[in-house]
Design a protein around this motif. Sequence first.
Motif, PDB file in Angstrom:
ATOM      1  N   LEU A 163       7.498  -3.763   6.571  1.00  0.00           N
ATOM      2  CA  LEU A 163       7.226  -2.919   7.732  1.00  0.00           C
ATOM      3  C   LEU A 163       6.125  -1.914   7.406  1.00  0.00           C
ATOM      4  CD1 LEU A 163       7.900  -1.656  10.539  1.00  0.00           C
ATOM      5  CD2 LEU A 163       9.653  -0.286   9.347  1.00  0.00           C
ATOM      6  N   GLN A 164       5.080  -1.869   8.234  1.00  0.00           N
ATOM      7  CA  GLN A 164       4.049  -0.825   8.143  1.00  0.00           C
ATOM      8  C   GLN A 164       4.561   0.379   8.923  1.00  0.00           C
ATOM      9  OE1 GLN A 164       0.153  -1.881   9.676  1.00  0.00           O
ATOM     10  NE2 GLN A 164      -0.467   0.274   9.801  1.00  0.00           N
ATOM     11  N   ASN A 165       4.892   1.444   8.205  1.00  0.00           N
ATOM     12  CA  ASN A 165       5.538   2.586   8.860  1.00  0.00           C
ATOM     13  C   ASN A 165       4.578   3.458   9.656  1.00  0.00           C
ATOM     14  OD1 ASN A 165       8.283   2.202   7.930  1.00  0.00           O
ATOM     15  ND2 ASN A 165       7.538   2.705   5.893  1.00  0.00           N
ATOM     16  N   SER A 166       3.362   3.625   9.166  1.00  0.00           N
ATOM     17  CA  SER A 166       2.420   4.514   9.842  1.00  0.00           C
ATOM     18  C   SER A 166       1.027   3.898   9.805  1.00  0.00           C
ATOM     19  CB  SER A 166       2.408   5.897   9.172  1.00  0.00           C
ATOM     20  OG  SER A 166       2.054   5.786   7.804  1.00  0.00           O
ATOM     21  N   ALA A 167       0.112   4.482  10.541  1.00  0.00           N
ATOM     22  CA  ALA A 167      -1.249   3.953  10.603  1.00  0.00           C
ATOM     23  C   ALA A 167      -1.976   4.169   9.282  1.00  0.00           C
ATOM     24  CB  ALA A 167      -2.010   4.624  11.741  1.00  0.00           C
ATOM     25  N   TYR A 168      -2.844   3.211   8.946  1.00  0.00           N
ATOM     26  CA  TYR A 168      -3.652   3.364   7.739  1.00  0.00           C
ATOM     27  C   TYR A 168      -4.701   4.448   7.970  1.00  0.00           C
ATOM     28  CZ  TYR A 168      -1.820  -1.364   6.876  1.00  0.00           C
ATOM     29  OH  TYR A 168      -1.012  -2.455   6.721  1.00  0.00           O
ATOM     30  N   PRO A 169      -4.937   5.283   6.970  1.00  0.00           N
ATOM     31  CA  PRO A 169      -6.055   6.224   7.070  1.00  0.00           C
ATOM     32  C   PRO A 169      -7.383   5.476   7.225  1.00  0.00           C
ATOM     33  CG  PRO A 169      -4.574   6.824   5.284  1.00  0.00           C
ATOM     34  CD  PRO A 169      -4.151   5.472   5.747  1.00  0.00           C
ATOM     35  N   ASP A 170      -8.397   6.158   7.719  1.00  0.00           N
ATOM     36  CA  ASP A 170      -9.681   5.527   7.985  1.00  0.00           C
ATOM     37  C   ASP A 170     -10.357   5.012   6.726  1.00  0.00           C
ATOM     38  OD1 ASP A 170      -9.350   6.060  10.654  1.00  0.00           O
ATOM     39  OD2 ASP A 170     -10.545   7.911  10.612  1.00  0.00           O
ATOM     40  N   ASP A 171     -10.018   5.579   5.563  1.00  0.00           N
ATOM     41  CA  ASP A 171     -10.729   5.170   4.338  1.00  0.00           C
ATOM     42  C   ASP A 171     -10.058   4.004   3.611  1.00  0.00           C
ATOM     43  OD1 ASP A 171      -8.509   6.579   3.525  1.00  0.00           O
ATOM     44  OD2 ASP A 171      -9.554   7.825   2.042  1.00  0.00           O
ATOM     45  N   ILE A 172      -9.031   3.420   4.186  1.00  0.00           N
ATOM     46  CA  ILE A 172      -8.397   2.246   3.574  1.00  0.00           C
ATOM     47  C   ILE A 172      -9.252   1.016   3.876  1.00  0.00           C
ATOM     48  CG2 ILE A 172      -6.375   0.735   3.566  1.00  0.00           C
ATOM     49  CD1 ILE A 172      -5.950   3.415   2.198  1.00  0.00           C
ATOM     50  N   VAL A 173      -9.743   0.357   2.819  1.00  0.00           N
ATOM     51  CA  VAL A 173     -10.655  -0.776   2.994  1.00  0.00           C
ATOM     52  C   VAL A 173     -10.014  -2.101   2.611  1.00  0.00           C
ATOM     53  CG1 VAL A 173     -12.679   0.675   2.586  1.00  0.00           C
ATOM     54  CG2 VAL A 173     -11.614  -0.525   0.662  1.00  0.00           C
ATOM     55  N   ALA A 174      -8.853  -2.072   1.947  1.00  0.00           N
ATOM     56  CA  ALA A 174      -8.205  -3.315   1.526  1.00  0.00           C
ATOM     57  C   ALA A 174      -6.728  -3.046   1.298  1.00  0.00           C
ATOM     58  CB  ALA A 174      -8.844  -3.872   0.262  1.00  0.00           C
ATOM     59  N   LEU A 175      -5.938  -4.114   1.449  1.00  0.00           N
ATOM     60  CA  LEU A 175      -4.532  -4.089   1.073  1.00  0.00           C
ATOM     61  C   LEU A 175      -4.348  -4.996  -0.134  1.00  0.00           C
ATOM     62  CD1 LEU A 175      -2.780  -4.499   4.560  1.00  0.00           C
ATOM     63  CD2 LEU A 175      -3.448  -2.371   3.406  1.00  0.00           C
ATOM     64  N   ALA A 176      -3.302  -4.742  -0.874  1.00  0.00           N
ATOM     65  CA  ALA A 176      -2.991  -5.590  -2.023  1.00  0.00           C
ATOM     66  C   ALA A 176      -1.482  -5.727  -2.155  1.00  0.00           C
ATOM     67  CB  ALA A 176      -3.576  -5.025  -3.313  1.00  0.00           C
ATOM     68  N   VAL A 177      -1.073  -6.825  -2.752  1.00  0.00           N
ATOM     69  CA  VAL A 177       0.328  -7.045  -3.093  1.00  0.00           C
ATOM     70  C   VAL A 177       0.385  -7.379  -4.571  1.00  0.00           C
ATOM     71  CG1 VAL A 177       2.404  -8.415  -2.693  1.00  0.00           C
ATOM     72  CG2 VAL A 177       0.858  -7.927  -0.799  1.00  0.00           C
ATOM     73  N   THR A 178       1.282  -6.724  -5.279  1.00  0.00           N
ATOM     74  CA  THR A 178       1.541  -7.043  -6.686  1.00  0.00           C
ATOM     75  C   THR A 178       2.879  -7.758  -6.772  1.00  0.00           C
ATOM     76  OG1 THR A 178       0.315  -5.106  -7.470  1.00  0.00           O
ATOM     77  CG2 THR A 178       1.852  -6.112  -9.005  1.00  0.00           C
ATOM     78  N   PHE A 179       2.866  -8.988  -7.286  1.00  0.00           N
ATOM     79  CA  PHE A 179       4.084  -9.770  -7.490  1.00  0.00           C
ATOM     80  C   PHE A 179       4.454  -9.726  -8.964  1.00  0.00           C
ATOM     81  CE2 PHE A 179       1.978 -11.793  -3.860  1.00  0.00           C
ATOM     82  CZ  PHE A 179       2.997 -11.760  -2.915  1.00  0.00           C
ATOM     83  N   ALA A 180       5.658  -9.283  -9.261  1.00  0.00           N
ATOM     84  CA  ALA A 180       6.091  -9.182 -10.650  1.00  0.00           C
ATOM     85  C   ALA A 180       6.751 -10.474 -11.099  1.00  0.00           C
ATOM     86  CB  ALA A 180       7.068  -8.029 -10.824  1.00  0.00           C
TER      87      ALA A 180
END
Length: 403
Positions: free
Chosen positions: A65-82
């Motif tokens: 779930l994305q709880n809130s809006a991304y700030p304007d300076d967010i340029v990428a998302l990432a996922v780390t899988f352990a």
Amino acid sequence: MRTPFHRIRRASAALAAVIAAAAAGVGAFAPPAAAQDAFADFTTENLSFSDVEPGAVVEFAPRTLQNSAYPDDIVALAVTFAAPAGVGAGIDGATVLAPWDNCGPDLSIPTGAYHCVFTEFENLPGTVFEFSEPVGYEVDAGAPGPLAVCGCGYTVWGMTEEVMERDFGEPWWDPGSANLLSLVPAADQDAPEPDDVPSQGDLVIETAARMFDLAIEGAVLSGDQAEVTVPVENLGPADAINRGNGEIDPPYQVRGRLPDGAALVAVGVPDGGPWSCADEAELAGLHEAAGDGTSLDRFDFVCYFWRLDATESFDVALTVDLADATGGSGAVEVAALYRGVDGVNLDADTANDTAELTVDRPALPDTGTSVVVFVAAAAGAVALGVVLFLASRRRKAPAEDSP
């Protein structure tokens, strides 16, 4: 085209998913440090799988779930899988399968973790997302059970251009590729239940029942100085996999007590394998760390190993001075220090875990056989990393040295 993750620097070590191994080999998922630098307002889903057959691939498809809006300076998302990990290193159990072009292994420390980076994403606060395809976790084909082979997890986080440049560099993949993992709105929009750290999702994989069988053989000591080998074997059917916590906490021990009056000259294992023997310096350090070494006096030597596959074996070589031996018997023992689910001992037959060391000297007086008490593998009184030592000394008189 640049090599995937070519720009990962020392700073990205903090991005690795580290599992702090506990007695059963399961730990807590550590957060990426970069998530603290950017955006981590997500609630992730925890998933668990049980009765999984060795060699199977678990399809991991959690929702976030994305709880809130991304700030304007967010340029990428990432996922780390352990993946399963000890302190700073991967351990056996399960392997992450992430074959997409925008995914790659964490090269900073060998934990088996994978990162997937998304430069194309939607900013939809209040939306539950899922991966466009499940991520695979392949269980070790020889894994024993029931065992939590993967106390793993994942973290979703957003990054600024500065963090992206620092930890990943420029995108290494072709944005037009058909082989990309992505985040898409989930069919099920029910919000995942938050836990203590909602931005970190847990993954637990427990294997079906399947045990290994460690076994050890004794030896007969003869002459003034005996040189013998003590075979250690895994009779199967499962592998005794590595569930240690780094070099200081190997998961298996071979330990022994010599006959009364005998003195250890040397102990060793073959070079190049996942096994070793503690030396006197290690013994001194462990005694100092423990604060009390008196309870360790029942053993004259301890070797340890990290893995032994089904049908594999190795020999422990002993050189023993018998000049002052007064008769009686000693013993050797192999023990697994970790346990499966609910404390199950994964060694199927503990009866063959102990064997005798006897002295064959016709001139020896008949002093009887001393009673040697050993801690069986199932007793588990020795915590991980506590009894890894070598006591190179002569045995005391039987009356003074009863365990």
